[in-house]
Design an enzyme around this catalytic site. Structure first.
Site, short mmCIF file in Angstrom:
data_model
loop_
_atom_site.label_atom_id
_atom_site.label_comp_id
_atom_site.label_asym_id
_atom_site.label_seq_id
_atom_site.Cartn_x
_atom_site.Cartn_y
_atom_site.Cartn_z
N GLU A 42 0.88 -1.17 0.00
CA GLU A 42 0.00 0.00 0.00
C GLU A 42 0.91 1.21 0.00
OE1 GLU A 42 -2.84 -1.70 3.40
OE2 GLU A 42 -3.40 0.32 2.75
N ARG A 268 6.24 -12.90 9.39
CA ARG A 268 6.80 -11.55 9.26
C ARG A 268 8.21 -11.52 9.78
NH1 ARG A 268 2.74 -7.62 8.74
NH2 ARG A 268 4.07 -5.86 9.20
N LYS A 278 4.82 0.56 9.54
CA LYS A 278 4.82 1.83 8.80
C LYS A 278 4.24 2.95 9.65
CE LYS A 278 3.27 0.01 4.74
NZ LYS A 278 2.57 0.04 3.46
P1 ATP Z 1 0.07 -1.77 6.61
O1 ATP Z 1 -0.74 -2.70 5.76
O2 ATP Z 1 -0.21 -1.85 8.06
O3 ATP Z 1 0.20 -0.41 6.08
P2 ATP Z 1 2.23 -3.47 5.89
O4 ATP Z 1 3.58 -3.42 6.50
O5 ATP Z 1 1.44 -4.71 5.91
O6 ATP Z 1 1.53 -2.30 6.58
P3 ATP Z 1 1.95 -3.44 3.01
O7 ATP Z 1 2.20 -2.29 2.12
O8 ATP Z 1 0.59 -4.00 3.05
O9 ATP Z 1 2.39 -2.95 4.43
O10 ATP Z 1 3.01 -4.57 2.75
C1 ATP Z 1 3.29 -5.07 1.46
C2 ATP Z 1 3.69 -6.50 1.57
O11 ATP Z 1 4.81 -6.64 2.44
C3 ATP Z 1 2.58 -7.32 2.16
O12 ATP Z 1 2.44 -8.50 1.39
C4 ATP Z 1 3.03 -7.61 3.55
O13 ATP Z 1 2.53 -8.85 3.99
C5 ATP Z 1 4.55 -7.61 3.41
N1 ATP Z 1 5.18 -7.24 4.68
C6 ATP Z 1 4.93 -6.14 5.42
N2 ATP Z 1 5.64 -6.15 6.55
C7 ATP Z 1 6.38 -7.28 6.54
C8 ATP Z 1 7.33 -7.87 7.44
N3 ATP Z 1 7.65 -7.29 8.57
N4 ATP Z 1 7.88 -9.04 7.08
C9 ATP Z 1 7.57 -9.63 5.93
N5 ATP Z 1 6.69 -9.14 5.04
C10 ATP Z 1 6.09 -7.98 5.33
MG MG Z 2 -0.69 -4.60 4.71
#
Ligand code: ATP
Ligand code: MG
Length: 561
Positions: A42, A268, A278
């Site tokens: 996102e 994760r 984020k």
């Molecule tokens: P949010 O959705 O809360 O803004 P997010 O960290 O999940 O935060 P995304 O932009 O949705 O952000 O993440 C993009 C991809 O990266 C998703 O597929 C997510 O699962 C993966 N991702 C995010 N954080 C991690 C992490 N700490 N370890 C591994 N993969 C991650």
């Molecule tokens: Mg996310």
């Protein structure tokens, strides 16, 4: 999963259950054709080290199986998203060394199709417009232990729903006054299946679609269908989406989608002594706790890049961590081991004196300047040699001299010898002190016949110290970093993570004497400053008139004592 073997960086490669699984699928004929993955951020912030793991996993699997990987922005929350984030994400992915297949995709490219899908659900009696307020909806939803209650609007006819939903799109209703919900099961033990909202009214300008829409699909209604529309074969995401999988599958079963991707979840990546959220990273930026998203103390990809990490080191780190089915906290020492392993054989050597004290060579002619030559790297002949001006007055590190010391101290002591790196052997005679008893100068004699050789008298000096000419040096700003948080799990429990910030995470040294060749470094060039660590010329602020270096990592680990 704590790092238990940072020294084994060279040999350690974590398991990757997804790679094994796809391999088996292919071998057993379960899976024919391409492996198609995607990285679906996102655009609501800068990417961090956890995202690097997702990037390496998705692009890495596609590469391994000769498949393809899309970059898709899951842009369903226009208020929180921006072009700045989109650009930073594109540049981070490229910098890590990956190429997305074809054009960039946006979930917003599919808004019209998703709208058609919503109409399809309504026509089949699988979705309805609900007028409950947010608070009422919460009450109706039930809890983990109690079933929910059906909304009073659940039995609206498809005709009425179609009419209301079309009018939602046409902008006839207030923001938040109505939503479209999937009609699944208010008693499901899985809360995600209790008639989840799939569309809401929100008059927000969208970075891609402008003002074309005043209703936006919810992420959960968007993500899986976008994967289906792109023909993704392996929808890889993190474990917190495991409970959403039944919902995604429900949509795939109830919609005329062109493909039915299968979702796989992995753990994760979290790092100790920092945060990988984020929202929290944005808070650090917004509240000026750090100097922007790419502050070298940040665990963002742009931050660690500015810190001097290389793409290879991050890919290596992700490989070491592996891909598993549990969330884990990885020791920061493992990330550092990965960058040391990359820089040790590749970074040019140089000398800088971080905490200088003057050394006067009393038997060296005052005006004389010798141009000594030093290897760029002890093992790499392709890294050019440097020229070191040698003069009567030089700088050494303050803690490389003591008036007296025991045998364990391998540096300069009065009456003892030490070799100046790439230069002569000197013997300390005396030191000068100020009124407060601080040493201000060290006086030595040098042995002219010892350049690059053992001393003529056969007495080998105990140690080797680094130095820089006092009259012919350049001056740099050097930034040293410590962990951003002083505890392993910032904000654990109910604590405010900001209270765990380490007040000493940044030390700025001004006017640091550096050997002249360093000023000519190009931005982002890495060096090993002899004995003090690996440093990088700052990506933005370094210039030959005012050199700026960031310490990437010390030569030895400081994380596990
Ligand atoms: P949010 O959705 O809360 O803004 P997010 O960290 O999940 O935060 P995304 O932009 O949705 O952000 O993440 C993009 C991809 O990266 C998703 O597929 C997510 O699962 C993966 N991702 C995010 N954080 C991690 C992490 N700490 N370890 C591994 N993969 C991650
Ligand atoms: Mg996310």
């Amino acid at each position: 999963m704590t790092d238990n073997s940072s020294s084994a960086a060279g040999t350690l490669a974590g398991n990757n259950f997804l790679r094994d699984l796809i391999q088996k699928q292919i071998e057993s004929g379960q899976h024919q054709g391409d492996v198609v993955t995607r990285f679906p951020p996102e655009p609501n912030g800068y990417l961090h080290i956890g995202h690097a793991k997702s990037i390496c996993t998705n692009f890495g699997l596609a590469r391994h199986f000769n498949g393809r990987c899309n970059l898709r922005f899951d842009d369903t929350n226009p208020e929180k998203e921006s072009h700045e984030y989109i650009e930073s994400i594109k540049s981070d992915v490229k910098w890590l060394g990956f190429e997305w297949d074809g054009d960039i995709h946006y979930a917003s490219d599919y808004f019209e199709t998703l709208y058609e899908y919503a109409l399809h659900l309504i026509e089949n009696g699988d979705a309805y417009v609900c007028d409950l307020s947010a608070e009422e909806a919460r009450e109706y939803r039930g809890t983990l232990t109690e079933p929910g209650k059906n909304s009073p609007h659940r039995e609206r006819s498809p005709e009425e729903n179609l009419d209301l939903f079309r009018r939602m799109r046409a902008g006839e209703f207030e923001d938040g006054s109505r939503v479209l919900r999937a009609k699944i099961d208010m008693a499901s033990p899985n809360m995600n299946l209790r008639d989840p909202i799939i569309y809401r009214i929100r008059r927000a300008h969208h970075h891609q679609t402008g003002d074309a829409w005043c209703i936006y699909p919810i992420y959960d209604f968007t993500h899986g269908q976008s994967d289906a529309l792109e023909g993704i074969t392996h929808s890889i995401c993190t474990l917190e989406f495991e409970d959403h999988r039944p919902l995604y599958n429900w949509f795939l079963e109830h919609l005329p989608v062109p493909a039915k991707p299968v979702q796989y979840e992995f753990g994760r990546l979290n790092l100790n002594y920092t945060v990988t959220s984020k929202r929290k990273l944005k808070q650090l930026v917004d509240e000026n706790k750090v100097d922007g998203w790419d502050d070298p103390r940040m665990p963002t990809i742009s931050g660690i890049r500015r810190r001097g990490y290389t793409p290879a080191s991050i890919r290596k780190f992700c490989e070491m961590v592996g891909v598993g089915r549990t969330d884990g906290i990885v020791d920061m020492g493992m990330l550092e081991a990965a960058i040391r392993e990359d820089l040790e054989p590749n970074a040019a050597r140089a000398m800088a004196v971080l905490d200088p004290i003057k050394l006067v060579i009393t038997n060296y002619p005052e005006e004389q300047v010798e141009e000594l030559s030093a290897p760029g790297h002890p093992e790499r002949e392709d890294i050019p040699t440097r020229t070191l001006p040698f003069t009567r007055e030089i700088y050494i590190e303050r803690d490389d001299f003591r008036e007296s010391a025991n045998k364990k101290y391998k540096r300069l002591v009065i009456g003892k010898k030490v070799r100046l790196r790439n230069a002569y052997v000197v013997v300390a005679e005396s030191c000068v002190k100020d009124d407060d008893d601080n040493i201000t100068e060290v006086h030595v004699r040098y042995e002219p016949e010892t350049l690059g050789a053992d001393p003529a008298d056969g007495v080998k000096p105990k140690g080797v110290i680094h130095w820089v000419s006092a009259s012919h040096c350049k001056r740099a700003t050097v930034r040293l970093y410590d962990r951003l948080f002083s505890v392993e799990a910032p904000g654990r429990g109910d604590g405010d993570f900001l209270e765990n910030l380490n007040p000493e995470s940044l030390t700025v040294l001004k006017n640091v004497p550096i050997e002249p060749s360093l000023a000519a470094a190009s931005a982002e060039q890495s060096f090993q400053f002899e004995r003090t660590g690996f440093f990088v010329a700052d990506r933005y602020e370094h210039s030959d008139e005012s050199p700026v270096f960031n310490r990437t990592v010390a030569l030895r680990s400081s994380w596990n004592g």
